[in-house]
Write a protein that holds these residues in place. Sequence first.
Motif, PDB file in Angstrom:
ATOM      1  N   MET A   1      24.980  63.064  93.969  1.00 44.75           N
ATOM      2  CA  MET A   1      25.147  61.618  93.762  1.00 44.75           C
ATOM      3  C   MET A   1      26.178  61.342  92.674  1.00 44.75           C
ATOM      4  O   MET A   1      27.188  60.683  92.881  1.00 44.75           O
ATOM      5  CB  MET A   1      23.794  60.995  93.388  1.00 44.75           C
ATOM      6  CG  MET A   1      23.839  59.466  93.273  1.00 44.75           C
ATOM      7  SD  MET A   1      24.505  58.712  94.794  1.00 44.75           S
ATOM      8  CE  MET A   1      25.546  57.431  94.146  1.00 44.75           C
ATOM      9  N   ARG A   2      25.919  61.876  91.512  1.00 46.44           N
ATOM     10  CA  ARG A   2      26.817  61.722  90.377  1.00 46.44           C
ATOM     11  C   ARG A   2      28.226  62.214  90.742  1.00 46.44           C
ATOM     12  O   ARG A   2      29.226  61.592  90.415  1.00 46.44           O
ATOM     13  CB  ARG A   2      26.240  62.528  89.203  1.00 46.44           C
ATOM     14  CG  ARG A   2      27.131  62.628  87.985  1.00 46.44           C
ATOM     15  CD  ARG A   2      27.192  61.334  87.210  1.00 46.44           C
ATOM     16  NE  ARG A   2      27.903  61.547  85.953  1.00 46.44           N
ATOM     17  CZ  ARG A   2      28.346  60.575  85.178  1.00 46.44           C
ATOM     18  NH1 ARG A   2      28.125  59.327  85.514  1.00 46.44           N
ATOM     19  NH2 ARG A   2      28.978  60.842  84.060  1.00 46.44           N
ATOM     20  N   ARG A   3      28.250  63.343  91.435  1.00 44.33           N
ATOM     21  CA  ARG A   3      29.519  63.935  91.830  1.00 44.33           C
ATOM     22  C   ARG A   3      30.328  63.000  92.735  1.00 44.33           C
ATOM     23  O   ARG A   3      31.529  62.804  92.542  1.00 44.33           O
ATOM     24  CB  ARG A   3      29.230  65.254  92.563  1.00 44.33           C
ATOM     25  CG  ARG A   3      30.432  66.124  92.718  1.00 44.33           C
ATOM     26  CD  ARG A   3      30.086  67.300  93.606  1.00 44.33           C
ATOM     27  NE  ARG A   3      31.227  67.614  94.440  1.00 44.33           N
ATOM     28  CZ  ARG A   3      32.296  68.275  93.993  1.00 44.33           C
ATOM     29  NH1 ARG A   3      32.331  68.713  92.771  1.00 44.33           N
ATOM     30  NH2 ARG A   3      33.322  68.499  94.790  1.00 44.33           N
ATOM     31  N   ASN A   4      29.645  62.383  93.702  1.00 46.96           N
ATOM     32  CA  ASN A   4      30.308  61.423  94.588  1.00 46.96           C
ATOM     33  C   ASN A   4      30.834  60.223  93.811  1.00 46.96           C
ATOM     34  O   ASN A   4      31.914  59.709  94.079  1.00 46.96           O
ATOM     35  CB  ASN A   4      29.344  60.932  95.681  1.00 46.96           C
ATOM     36  CG  ASN A   4      29.167  61.988  96.749  1.00 46.96           C
ATOM     37  OD1 ASN A   4      30.004  62.884  96.884  1.00 46.96           O
ATOM     38  ND2 ASN A   4      28.074  61.899  97.487  1.00 46.96           N
ATOM     39  N   GLU A   5      30.009  59.803  92.866  1.00 46.87           N
ATOM     40  CA  GLU A   5      30.355  58.667  92.034  1.00 46.87           C
ATOM     41  C   GLU A   5      31.649  58.958  91.258  1.00 46.87           C
ATOM     42  O   GLU A   5      32.575  58.149  91.207  1.00 46.87           O
ATOM     43  CB  GLU A   5      29.192  58.442  91.057  1.00 46.87           C
ATOM     44  CG  GLU A   5      29.129  57.082  90.441  1.00 46.87           C
ATOM     45  CD  GLU A   5      27.850  56.932  89.619  1.00 46.87           C
ATOM     46  OE1 GLU A   5      27.335  55.814  89.565  1.00 46.87           O
ATOM     47  OE2 GLU A   5      27.390  57.929  89.007  1.00 46.87           O
ATOM     48  N   ILE A   6      31.688  60.145  90.675  1.00 54.57           N
ATOM     49  CA  ILE A   6      32.866  60.564  89.909  1.00 54.57           C
ATOM     50  C   ILE A   6      34.090  60.628  90.814  1.00 54.57           C
ATOM     51  O   ILE A   6      35.168  60.137  90.485  1.00 54.57           O
ATOM     52  CB  ILE A   6      32.627  61.937  89.226  1.00 54.57           C
ATOM     53  CG1 ILE A   6      31.541  61.816  88.159  1.00 54.57           C
ATOM     54  CG2 ILE A   6      33.913  62.472  88.603  1.00 54.57           C
ATOM     55  CD1 ILE A   6      31.124  63.146  87.552  1.00 54.57           C
ATOM     56  N   MET A   7      33.895  61.192  91.999  1.00 54.84           N
ATOM     57  CA  MET A   7      34.992  61.348  92.942  1.00 54.84           C
ATOM     58  C   MET A   7      35.587  60.014  93.366  1.00 54.84           C
ATOM     59  O   MET A   7      36.793  59.858  93.480  1.00 54.84           O
ATOM     60  CB  MET A   7      34.478  62.096  94.159  1.00 54.84           C
ATOM     61  CG  MET A   7      35.450  63.112  94.699  1.00 54.84           C
ATOM     62  SD  MET A   7      34.654  63.993  96.014  1.00 54.84           S
ATOM     63  CE  MET A   7      34.900  65.657  95.533  1.00 54.84           C
ATOM     64  N   GLN A   8      34.705  59.038  93.582  1.00 48.73           N
ATOM     65  CA  GLN A   8      35.168  57.706  93.997  1.00 48.73           C
ATOM     66  C   GLN A   8      35.843  56.967  92.866  1.00 48.73           C
ATOM     67  O   GLN A   8      36.804  56.235  93.053  1.00 48.73           O
ATOM     68  CB  GLN A   8      33.977  56.864  94.471  1.00 48.73           C
ATOM     69  CG  GLN A   8      33.583  57.160  95.889  1.00 48.73           C
ATOM     70  CD  GLN A   8      32.380  56.350  96.316  1.00 48.73           C
ATOM     71  OE1 GLN A   8      31.916  55.458  95.577  1.00 48.73           O
ATOM     72  NE2 GLN A   8      31.870  56.645  97.489  1.00 48.73           N
ATOM     73  N   ARG A   9      35.285  57.129  91.707  1.00 50.21           N
ATOM     74  CA  ARG A   9      35.728  56.361  90.557  1.00 50.21           C
ATOM     75  C   ARG A   9      37.023  56.911  89.941  1.00 50.21           C
ATOM     76  O   ARG A   9      37.793  56.160  89.340  1.00 50.21           O
ATOM     77  CB  ARG A   9      34.579  56.374  89.528  1.00 50.21           C
ATOM     78  CG  ARG A   9      34.781  55.512  88.324  1.00 50.21           C
ATOM     79  CD  ARG A   9      34.533  54.026  88.591  1.00 50.21           C
ATOM     80  NE  ARG A   9      34.915  53.263  87.418  1.00 50.21           N
ATOM     81  CZ  ARG A   9      35.456  52.051  87.439  1.00 50.21           C
ATOM     82  NH1 ARG A   9      35.642  51.429  88.576  1.00 50.21           N
ATOM     83  NH2 ARG A   9      35.789  51.454  86.320  1.00 50.21           N
ATOM     84  N   LEU A  10      37.233  58.213  90.092  1.00 48.11           N
ATOM     85  CA  LEU A  10      38.365  58.880  89.419  1.00 48.11           C
ATOM     86  C   LEU A  10      39.738  58.237  89.673  1.00 48.11           C
ATOM     87  O   LEU A  10      40.456  57.937  88.715  1.00 48.11           O
ATOM     88  CB  LEU A  10      38.363  60.380  89.765  1.00 48.11           C
ATOM     89  CG  LEU A  10      39.390  61.276  89.073  1.00 48.11           C
ATOM     90  CD1 LEU A  10      39.255  61.224  87.563  1.00 48.11           C
ATOM     91  CD2 LEU A  10      39.236  62.729  89.544  1.00 48.11           C
ATOM     92  N   PRO A  11      40.117  57.978  90.949  1.00 47.10           N
ATOM     93  CA  PRO A  11      41.443  57.378  91.166  1.00 47.10           C
ATOM     94  C   PRO A  11      41.580  56.001  90.524  1.00 47.10           C
ATOM     95  O   PRO A  11      42.638  55.656  89.990  1.00 47.10           O
ATOM     96  CB  PRO A  11      41.570  57.279  92.693  1.00 47.10           C
ATOM     97  CG  PRO A  11      40.315  57.790  93.280  1.00 47.10           C
ATOM     98  CD  PRO A  11      39.434  58.322  92.205  1.00 47.10           C
ATOM     99  N   LEU A  12      40.470  55.222  90.537  1.00 48.06           N
ATOM    100  CA  LEU A  12      40.505  53.884  89.936  1.00 48.06           C
ATOM    101  C   LEU A  12      40.638  53.987  88.424  1.00 48.06           C
ATOM    102  O   LEU A  12      41.393  53.245  87.793  1.00 48.06           O
ATOM    103  CB  LEU A  12      39.208  53.127  90.289  1.00 48.06           C
ATOM    104  CG  LEU A  12      38.908  52.993  91.779  1.00 48.06           C
ATOM    105  CD1 LEU A  12      37.497  52.469  92.015  1.00 48.06           C
ATOM    106  CD2 LEU A  12      39.937  52.060  92.423  1.00 48.06           C
ATOM    107  N   ALA A  13      39.893  54.931  87.852  1.00 45.76           N
ATOM    108  CA  ALA A  13      39.916  55.115  86.402  1.00 45.76           C
ATOM    109  C   ALA A  13      41.309  55.538  85.937  1.00 45.76           C
ATOM    110  O   ALA A  13      41.806  55.073  84.907  1.00 45.76           O
ATOM    111  CB  ALA A  13      38.877  56.155  85.990  1.00 45.76           C
TER     112      ALA A  13
END
Length: 256
Positions: A1-13
């Motif tokens: 879950m956390r991993r998916n969250e990081i993956m999605q958020r990374l390009p935006l961040a």
Amino acid sequence: MRRNEIMQRLPLALEAGLIVPHLQPIVEIGSGVIVGAEALARWDDPLIGPVPPDEFIAIAEETGLIVPLGLHILDRSLALAASWPERLSLSVNLSPAQLGDPSLATTVAQMLDSYEITPARLCLEVTESSVMSNIDRGIALLHDLRSLGLVLAMDDFGTGFSSLSMLRRLPVDVLKIDRAFVSGDDGKGDPRLVRAVIGLAQEFGMVTLAEGIETETQRRLLWRQGCKRGQGWLFGRPVSADEFERLIQETVLPVT
Ligand code: G
Ligand code: G
Ligand code: MN
């Protein structure tokens, strides 16, 4: 879950500028005087909180986002270094994927130029594995980078799978002594390996820089063996750009 969250958020961040360089002081071991800093990416996200660098760097490497991320950290940290005193150097990590980017040397040259930074103030850190993935291309690119006048360092030396013969082929100026040998996870490290790496570096005309110096004992040992430069918690943890600017006004910590 956390991993998916990081993956999605990374390009935006990355796009939003939430990933920034922090700086860990690099010192002259004998005097404790700061001679430069290593830029280390940090991400504190307003939505998902702080993300540890080893997690997001690994994900960025898997997704290929490490290329723009690496360039972003390089650009931001060069912008900072432009306002430091000329005597301070800047070290930036290069990931394996960046060494596969044929425009890397041109991009680096343009950045140095636009921030008016003397090339010799920039050190790029590569790992054994980053060159191993495509040895001939990797070595050619290192020669291109070095011909710009900047400094190359071998990071994490002796912890991967490469052979010692790589030392002969790689155009590097600095050998970083891995934290595993200096302090390790148990605070002990291994002085025999430290000595061996310093000896190898001398044979190959390279300078050593020790990582993970946590105690005065470790510091003194390195200093006696002729290792001139280092970094580690004894001298300073990675800090924000503002904190680093405050640090370079003061800190002197002579060997005891
Ligand atoms: O401080 P530390 O936890 O930052 O770093 C974790 C790992 O992430 C280290 O192996 C470090 O080299 C790597 N790292 C930190 N910042 C960067 C960066 O900007 N680019 C690359 N390629 N690696 C980085
Ligand atoms: O792989 P690289 O050497 O670029 O990564 C540097 C990593 O080592 C970062 O995660 C940084 O926070 C960490 N680090 C730096 N100094 C020390 C230290 O003195 N002790 C420990 N345990 N970690 C350190
Ligand atoms: Mn490094």
